[in-house]
Write an enzyme that holds these catalytic residues in place. Structure first.
Site, PDB file in Angstrom:
ATOM      1  N   LYS A  79       0.868  -1.181   0.000  1.00 20.83           N
ATOM      2  CA  LYS A  79       0.000   0.000   0.000  1.00 20.83           C
ATOM      3  C   LYS A  79       0.897   1.221   0.000  1.00 20.83           C
ATOM      4  O   LYS A  79       2.035   1.163   0.471  1.00 20.83           O
ATOM      5  CB  LYS A  79      -0.882   0.021   1.254  1.00 20.83           C
ATOM      6  CG  LYS A  79      -2.179   0.758   1.053  1.00 20.83           C
ATOM      7  CD  LYS A  79      -3.162  -0.111   0.287  1.00 20.83           C
ATOM      8  CE  LYS A  79      -4.567   0.394   0.304  1.00 20.83           C
ATOM      9  NZ  LYS A  79      -5.493  -0.704  -0.025  1.00 20.83           N
TER      10      LYS A  79
HETATM   11  N1  GLU Z   1      -7.160  -0.356  -3.188  1.00 18.09           N
HETATM   12  C1  GLU Z   1      -7.906  -1.563  -3.436  1.00 18.09           C
HETATM   13  C2  GLU Z   1      -7.949  -2.439  -2.201  1.00 18.09           C
HETATM   14  O1  GLU Z   1      -7.850  -1.967  -1.104  1.00 18.09           O
HETATM   15  C3  GLU Z   1      -7.427  -2.286  -4.700  1.00 18.09           C
HETATM   16  C4  GLU Z   1      -5.996  -2.684  -4.714  1.00 18.09           C
HETATM   17  C5  GLU Z   1      -5.549  -3.225  -6.068  1.00 18.09           C
HETATM   18  O2  GLU Z   1      -6.360  -3.345  -6.955  1.00 18.09           O
HETATM   19  O3  GLU Z   1      -4.363  -3.516  -6.182  1.00 18.09           O
HETATM   20  O4  GLU Z   1      -8.169  -3.618  -2.269  1.00 18.09           O
END
Ligand code: GLU
Length: 422
Positions: A112
């Site tokens: 993240k």
């Molecule tokens: N931000 C989204 C999540 O929390 C998607 C992450 C992604 O597609 O890599 O799952």
């Protein structure tokens, strides 16, 4: 456990670790693996100067990219632009991505990233410049085989396009596989934008089936009207449910007879808020959570359901569209009250699942139809839901613990197989 984790210590990180500790204890996870999973493998913190549109104003901006687990393949996870972003928050979110990918059987570890800014205060030109500078700050740690960002809170497909372009300009050729959630024109996937909401509603349908609750006419309350909330509401409505309340950052609207969702969408497109929607009553975000309903979908931000309000909820089922909306006290109270919670790491995994499909399409330069994407998503989500439910029944635990047991076991097995270098 004695790990010193002061660098990451924030409420969200403590929640993610407490969930892991609880699961590890219950499943008798080997101590060294348990230790490894409590902290990220790599954490990058950057700060850089950022020039605002008024040329003389230069601000220092803080950015992060945390890669929790590199065992399973490249790392994967969104980038958020929000004033709450810090190392602990991003690390907790990266840990949840690891479990999420493992539960869905995707070949990724969790990551993240984010910038501590309020994107609503920035002009489009500023957003573009800050995104390109942040990308150049983390350029050595991302890449299609390394770490693949995606949208999250406060970011969208345009931001992904700028990341893709900055990365590609640096390499000297187009690298669509470096991000997912990008626009179709540069290699995005059909169905990606709706994927998280579609996964949420797939879980809702499956959970309703298990509870013997008809979806037709089920009263649904959705907190949050960003990408996840608005698509969940729309698809729940399309599935025959009665969406009785929705909200955005400011506040919500409520109509016990059921909101006319297509009309709400048109209202929001014009007014940029759900507030003032004709014929509905106003309701605060806090009161919205305790409205009588069958299904509650928290799809806004973390920390919404806690020890204080869990006893007051009047739903039968919670489907977590947001990451980390429920704390451990609330989990306990909800379990005692017999309210079924489909946890974030399962319920909102539709986004990263279609991100996986997008990554595969980007690497192969071979694109799937929307029906193909949606059908495969529903198939994977349904299978994951069924597996998690079976584990919950077998071990007599709630769905969050069952989902974590499945995710952590898969990771533990992979780590055991790979062994330790040197
Ligand atoms: N931000 C989204 C999540 O929390 C998607 C992450 C992604 O597609 O890599 O799952």
């Amino acid at each position: 456990m004695e790990t010193r984790t002061l660098e990451w210590d924030t409420p969200m990180y403590r929640l993610a670790v407490a969930q892991l500790d609880q699961t590890a204890q219950l499943m008798g996870l080997q101590e060294n693996l348990w230790h490894r999973l409590r902290t990220p493998q790599r954490a990058h913190v950057v700060s850089f100067p950022f020039r605002r549109d008024s040329y003389d104003v230069v601000q220092t901006v803080f950015g992060y990219r945390v890669q929790h687990l590199t065992t399973m393949g490249p790392t994967k996870g969104g980038i958020r632009y929000d004033l709450g972003v810090d190392l602990g928050e991003v690390t907790a979110l990266a840990m949840w991505m690891s479990w999420k990918c493992a539960i869905m059987g995707l070949p990724f570890g969790g990551a993240k990233g984010g910038l501590r800014i309020d994107p609503r205060q920035f002009s489009p030109a500023e957003l573009q410049r800050i995104t390109r500078r942040y990308t150049s700050e983390i350029i050595d740690v991302i890449g299609p085989d390394r770490d693949i960002p995606a949208p999250d809170l406060g970011t969208d497909e345009q931001i992904m396009a700028w990341i893709m372009d900055t990365y590609s300009q640096t390499k000297g050729y187009a690298v669509p596989g470096v991000v997912t959630g990008k626009p179709l024109e540069i290699g995005g996937s059909l169905g990606r934008k709706e994927a998280t909401g579609r996964g949420v509603v797939t879980c809702m349908v499956e959970a309703c089936r298990d509870l013997g609750l008809p979806v037709e006419g089920a009263r649904v309350v959705v907190q949050g009207f960003g990408n996840v909330g608005s698509v969940s509401a729309r698809l729940a409505h399309a599935a025959g449910a009665r969406v009785v309340a929705v909200s955005d950052v400011a506040s919500g609207i409520h109509d016990p007879a059921g909101l006319d969702l297509p009309a709400v969408d048109r209202w929001v497109a014009e007014h940029r808020t759900v507030q003032g929607f004709p014929g509905a009553e106003g309701v605060s975000n806090a009161d919205l959570l305790t409205l009588p309903c069958d299904v509650l979908i928290p799809a806004a931000i973390q920390g919404q359901i806690d020890g204080d309000n869990a006893a007051k909820l009047r739903c039968k089922l919670i489907i977590e569209g947001a990451n980390g909306p429920t704390d451990l006290d609330a989990d306990r109270i909800l379990a005692e009250r017999g309210i079924l919670v489909v946890p974030d790491i399962l319920a909102n995994a539709g986004g990263v699942t279609v991100s996986y499909f997008e990554w595969v399409q980007s690497l192969q330069h071979f694109f799937w139809s929307e029906d193909e994407v949606n059908a495969r998503l529903v198939q994977l989500m349904t299978r994951a839901f069924t597996d998690v439910l079976a584990t919950a029944r077998q071990r007599g635990v709630d769905l969050r613990t069952a989902a974590m047991i499945r995710g952590v076991s898969r990771i533990a097995e992979a780590k055991r197989r790979r062994g330790i270098f040197p």
